[in-house]
Design a protein around this motif. Structure first.
Motif, PDB file in Angstrom:
ATOM      1  N   VAL A 116       4.343   1.422 -29.749  1.00  0.00           N
ATOM      2  CA  VAL A 116       4.352   0.366 -28.360  1.00  0.00           C
ATOM      3  C   VAL A 116       2.695   0.334 -28.288  1.00  0.00           C
ATOM      4  N   ASP A 117       2.738   1.298 -27.400  1.00  0.00           N
ATOM      5  CA  ASP A 117       0.994   1.227 -27.336  1.00  0.00           C
ATOM      6  C   ASP A 117      -0.154   0.052 -27.857  1.00  0.00           C
ATOM      7  N   ALA A 118       0.317   0.234 -29.487  1.00  0.00           N
ATOM      8  CA  ALA A 118      -0.413  -0.534 -29.733  1.00  0.00           C
ATOM      9  C   ALA A 118      -0.315  -1.674 -30.117  1.00  0.00           C
ATOM     10  N   GLN A 119       0.685  -1.652 -29.992  1.00  0.00           N
ATOM     11  CA  GLN A 119       1.561  -2.815 -29.457  1.00  0.00           C
ATOM     12  C   GLN A 119       0.576  -3.915 -28.385  1.00  0.00           C
ATOM     13  N   VAL A 120       1.110  -3.617 -27.494  1.00  0.00           N
ATOM     14  CA  VAL A 120       0.632  -3.907 -26.059  1.00  0.00           C
ATOM     15  C   VAL A 120      -0.929  -4.157 -26.385  1.00  0.00           C
ATOM     16  N   ALA A 121      -1.848  -3.076 -26.962  1.00  0.00           N
ATOM     17  CA  ALA A 121      -3.083  -2.886 -27.067  1.00  0.00           C
ATOM     18  C   ALA A 121      -3.572  -4.279 -27.590  1.00  0.00           C
ATOM     19  N   ALA A 130      10.297   7.775 -21.147  1.00  0.00           N
ATOM     20  CA  ALA A 130       9.928   7.543 -20.062  1.00  0.00           C
ATOM     21  C   ALA A 130       8.867   8.888 -19.592  1.00  0.00           C
ATOM     22  N   ALA A 131      10.062  10.168 -20.242  1.00  0.00           N
ATOM     23  CA  ALA A 131       9.134  11.417 -19.734  1.00  0.00           C
ATOM     24  C   ALA A 131       7.250  11.176 -20.163  1.00  0.00           C
ATOM     25  N   ARG A 149       2.815   2.359 -18.340  1.00  0.00           N
ATOM     26  CA  ARG A 149       4.318   2.160 -18.277  1.00  0.00           C
ATOM     27  C   ARG A 149       4.146   0.236 -17.618  1.00  0.00           C
ATOM     28  N   THR A 150       3.068   0.260 -16.837  1.00  0.00           N
ATOM     29  CA  THR A 150       2.624  -0.784 -15.843  1.00  0.00           C
ATOM     30  C   THR A 150       1.602  -1.879 -16.801  1.00  0.00           C
ATOM     31  N   ARG A 151       1.310  -1.586 -17.939  1.00  0.00           N
ATOM     32  CA  ARG A 151       0.905  -2.396 -18.775  1.00  0.00           C
ATOM     33  C   ARG A 151       2.011  -3.206 -19.732  1.00  0.00           C
ATOM     34  N   TRP A 152       2.454  -2.103 -19.772  1.00  0.00           N
ATOM     35  CA  TRP A 152       4.057  -2.378 -21.210  1.00  0.00           C
ATOM     36  C   TRP A 152       4.565  -3.735 -19.614  1.00  0.00           C
ATOM     37  N   SER A 153       4.867  -3.596 -18.666  1.00  0.00           N
ATOM     38  CA  SER A 153       5.600  -3.932 -18.297  1.00  0.00           C
ATOM     39  C   SER A 153       5.115  -5.482 -18.424  1.00  0.00           C
ATOM     40  N   ALA A 154       4.330  -5.544 -17.869  1.00  0.00           N
ATOM     41  CA  ALA A 154       3.517  -7.059 -17.402  1.00  0.00           C
ATOM     42  C   ALA A 154       3.483  -7.747 -18.573  1.00  0.00           C
TER      43      ALA A 154
END
Length: 572
Positions: A84-89, A126-127, A134-139
């Motif tokens: 997911v972090d790769a998707q958002v990045a 979440a943990a 979480r801030t970046r993903w949420s935005a």
């Protein structure tokens, strides 16, 4: 916060005021960790954990998140978070370059699976996430969902990016289920009262009202794109398990879709009625998507008899388990045992506009599909009045299944009466119309007599004023009677598309195991068309064109002979 998505917070769409009780809750108590299906799914995910840069075709963060939910083992969450972090990045990089992220591609079609990945990792894992993540993903998720429903004011990185808003208000279209998935999963994961209220007050009622008015189940997009209901029925399950709202039982559509798909499956239980676009594979062979749809419907129905039919179908079709690894997790759903086929051999899905009949539930049965109903979706075809016959194999079927594209929509490829102008131009059937069907009588062994009133499919200035087609299906024989009223100069052609080259002997035509008798008109003109020589999109198939004087046709079609009963009227 990354500068490319800081604007989202300024929009005030981060619904932080929601209650903390909402979450994505999926009841996975049905999972049998001793089953072969579970072992296959776990091996697929374990391979992705071992090879995170090459996790396998179609692997998703959702697969890893589900495995974490089942086992509690954090290596699965770590993989989901990484993906997911790769998707958002990647999205942030595209936005920084004044572009749009992949989630916006193809009118946000992939927003459902992509935001589902984000939501599951955000909630279940979440943990294993940081505050910054979480801030970046949420935005990112908030902006994507805002853009879906506010297409005229959509933006990325502060740059206006309006789009068409295709099917944001059409619950009959597969895009809608993707939009709903993105919004539902994120509403639950983020505890968003804004999005939850939006769903409950606007989008869910629109969905429920649409399907409440679609008696008989199925989809008006046809049987190709109609498999998108697998995603819809999964959403029903997620929403029911996570909230107090059960959309699956708010109307009969889900339960009736079990019957629809069972009747739409040909007797050999390996193919299905080829209705509408078949873009995944032009040949309508059963696939994982059909199995997934039925598994979800069986899980969600409150009708024991329908669940029994679903179990029978799942136990007998050619797809005994998922064939593609990215579908393995849906095989965790139980198929049940000891089911029974439907009691009836005839099924009319009035809302979708399809009539199915068969001589029995044995694999050697003869089978009929007849279309007369709404023509309202972009993936539907100009096939009002069309029939399909099957007995052991296709006898008469849309030429679309022998095309490379699977999206040949014109009347030329359907088994209809084709109307042409004096200049030879085909008169098309028009979208956003509704033909009707009347069942006149039913008899033994699936016998049915029905009339399609097909005039509405043609524009008032087309020269076609009316067309009624009566079908009499009995004892493995189909008799078709057509009557029509057209302007002078309009030519009517009774056409039948068949898989093999036909031969003609007077008024009798033979195409493989199909024997066709032209009863009216007398002394017909019969022309054979080799589709492979007409258009490079076709790899095989032939069309039989029948012409003659008058404004009626009477044609009899029969499959492999069954003694003296072949041409007996089933209503005697």
């Amino acid at each position: 916060m990354h500068p490319s998505i800081r604007c989202v917070v300024a929009l005030g769409v981060l619904a932080a005021s929601a209650t903390a009780s909402a979450a994505i809750s999926i009841d996975l108590s049905y999972v049998d960790t001793a089953s072969a299906n579970y072992t296959r799914f776990k091996s697929f995910v374990d391979n992705a954990v071992a090879h995170p840069t090459n996790p396998g075709y179609g692997f998703s963060a959702a697969d890893a998140a589900w495995m974490f939910r089942i086992t509690g083992q954090t290596q699965y969450c770590d993989l989901a978070v990484s993906l997911v972090d790769a998707q958002v990045a990647a999205a942030e990089q595209a936005i920084s370059a004044a572009g749009v992220p992949a989630v916006a591609g193809d009118s946000y079609l992939q927003s459902g699976p992509m935001i589902t990945d984000v939501a599951l990792a955000y909630d279940w894992c979440a943990a294993r996430t940081t505050s910054l993540q979480r801030t970046r993903w949420s935005a990112y998720a908030e902006q994507a969902i805002y853009n879906i429903w506010n297409f005229n004011s959509a933006s990325w990185g502060g740059h206006p990016r309006p789009w068409s808003g295709w099917s944001t208000d059409n619950p009959g279209d597969n895009y809608y289920y993707s939009f709903m998935a993105a919004t539902m999963y994120w509403a639950l994961a983020s505890d968003s009262s804004v999005w939850t209220t939006f769903l409950r007050l606007q989008k869910i009622p629109l969905l429920e009202n649409y399907f409440a008015a679609l008696p008989g189940g199925g989809s008006r997009e046809g049987t190709g794109y109609g498999t998108s209901h697998k995603n819809l029925f999964l959403l029903y399950r997620i929403w029911r398990d996570s909230t107090d709202q059960d959309m699956a039982t708010s109307n009969p559509h889900l339960t009736e879709s079990i019957l629809y798909w069972t009747h739409a499956t040909v007797p050999t239980l390996d193919r299905f009625a080829p209705i509408g676009d078949q873009s995944r594979s032009s040949i309508p062979e059963l696939y994982d998507y059909h199995r997934h749809l039925m598994l979800e419907a069986r899980r969600m129905t409150d009708d024991a008899s329908a669940a029994s039919v679903a179990s029978w179908w799942l136990d007998h079709i050619s797809v005994a388990h998922m064939t593609s690894s990215f579908n393995y997790r849906f095989d965790l759903l139980p198929a049940g045992t000891n089911g029974s086929p439907p009691a009836s051999l005839i099924y009319h899905a009035e809302g979708a506009g399809h009539l199915f009949a068969r001589t029995g539930w044995d694999t050697a049965a003869a089978w009929l599909d007849f279309s007369a109903g709404p023509y309202v979706e972009s993936h539907a075809h100009q096939d009002q009045g069309a029939f399909t016959l099957f007995q052991g194999d296709w006898l008469a079927v849309t030429q679309n299944i022998w095309s490379h594209s699977g999206i040949q929509q014109g009347t030329e490829v359907a088994n209809v009466v084709r109307f042409s102008t004096s200049a030879g131009a085909t008169i098309p059937q028009r979208a956003n119309t509704t033909s009707t069907l009347t069942i006149n009588a039913t008899g033994v062994a699936g016998a049915v007599n029905a009339t399609g009133h097909l005039g509405p499919a043609y524009a008032s200035n087309s020269g076609v004023h009316s067309w009624d087609r009566t079908i009499d299906f009995a004892s493995r024989s189909l008799t078709v009677h057509d009557s029509f009223n057209v302007d002078a100069g309009i030519q009517a052609t009774f056409q039948i598309n068949v898989p093999v080259q036909p031969t003609v002997n007077g008024s009798t035509i033979t195409a493989g195991n199909l024997v066709i008798h032209v009863l009216t008109p007398a002394n017909p003109t019969i022309t054979l068309v080799n589709w492979a020589q007409q258009d490079s999109d076709y790899n095989s198939g032939w069309r039989i064109d029948i012409h003659g004087a008058g404004n009626t046709f009477d044609v009899q079609l029969a499959g492999p002979p069954q003694g003296d009963a072949v041409f007996r009227n089933g209503f005697d």
